[in-house]
Design an enzyme around this catalytic site. Structure first.
Site, PDB file in Angstrom:
ATOM      1  N   TYR A  79       0.846  -1.239  -0.056  1.00 19.09           N
ATOM      2  CA  TYR A  79      -0.088   0.099   0.058  1.00 19.09           C
ATOM      3  C   TYR A  79       0.886   1.325  -0.160  1.00 19.09           C
ATOM      4  O   TYR A  79       0.657   2.199  -0.687  1.00 19.09           O
ATOM      5  CB  TYR A  79      -0.859   0.038   1.193  1.00 19.09           C
ATOM      6  N   LYS A 107       1.297   4.389  -2.854  1.00 17.98           N
ATOM      7  CA  LYS A 107       1.072   5.607  -2.724  1.00 17.98           C
ATOM      8  C   LYS A 107       2.045   6.558  -2.939  1.00 17.98           C
ATOM      9  O   LYS A 107       1.977   7.799  -3.033  1.00 17.98           O
ATOM     10  CB  LYS A 107       0.288   5.790  -1.348  1.00 17.98           C
TER      11      LYS A 107
END
Length: 249
Positions: A158, A162
């Site tokens: 994740y 990002k």
């Protein structure tokens, strides 16, 4: 003083059926924008959001598809352009998590998160950029995260997705600035969405102690940031990452 008026603008919001995406879609609709709502699985929630948009007088349509599939996104954006006639705002909000320590993370968990969170941003920007270039105006808002800045144990996939979005945003802003297309990112912190429901009360309290404002953020808090970046209040803002975390970072 300039106010936020998106009348006549068409906005694509990916992951728009719930959470932050829904809040952004509703906020932009309340300020005059037409909405192309993109979702993948949550059909009942998408229909409910579409009803709420139309109930406030918004010209809105829902589009289902796999945001990680390049060809499917190309076809979808073409359909949106044909339906509305122009595309002025793109909000790349679709995202998922598969949290676990790297040593336990499967290749599929890595690929799913990178493809949904990061590749989708490339897919939609690639499809929308030629349209915005012909219009000689446009706004792209990419949803990053404070985890993409600070990192977080158990979220290597994740966080990587990002962080990639932040770098992508800076690079694309340099490419498109001369065509009057602004590209910015928002990095939310601890926001009250489905992604945080699995946390225990003790985990939530520990996080809250690290937030200067001592409260969890709401999807509306993030939506207000998106409204600012989409509006004429931000006409000289591009290539930036607006952190919305209550002072956590």
């Amino acid at each position: 003083m300039t106010t936020i008026d998106l009348t006549g603008k068409v906005a694509i919001v990916t992951g728009g059926s719930r959470g932050i995406g829904k809040a952004i879609a509703l906020a932009m609709a309340q300020n005059g924008a037409s909405i192309a709502l993109v979702y993948r699985h949550a059909s009942e929630q998408a229909e409910q959001t579409l009803k709420e948009l139309r109930d406030i007088g918004c010209d809105a349509e829902a589009f289902v598809g796999d945001v990680s599939c390049f060809d499917e996104v190309q076809q979808q954006v073409a359909a949106i352009h044909e339906r509305f006639g122009h595309i002025d705002i793109l909000v790349n909000n679709a995202g998922i998590t598969h949290d676990t320590l790297l040593m336990r993370m499967s290749e599929q968990q890595w690929d799913d998160v990178i493809n949904t969170n990061l590749k989708s941003v490339f897919n939609y920007a690639h499809a929308c950029t030629p349209i915005m270039m012909r219009q000689r105006q446009g706004v792209i808002i990419n949803m990053a995260s404070v985890v993409g800045i600070s990192g977080n144990a158990g979220q290597a996939n994740y966080a990587a997705s990002k962080a990639g979005i932040i770098a992508f945003t800076k690079s694309l802003a340099r490419e498109l600035g001369s065509r009057n297309i602004r590209v910015n990112a928002i990095a939310p912190g601890f926001i009250d969405t489905e992604m945080t429901l699995s946390l225990s009360p003790e985990q939530k309290e520990s996080i809250l102690q690290r937030i200067a404002l001592r409260r969890q953020g709401t999807p509306k808090d993030v939506a207000r940031c998106a409204l600012f970046l989409a509006s004429d209040l931000a006409t000289y803002v591009t290539g930036q990452t607006l952190v919305c975390d209550g002072g956590m970072s």
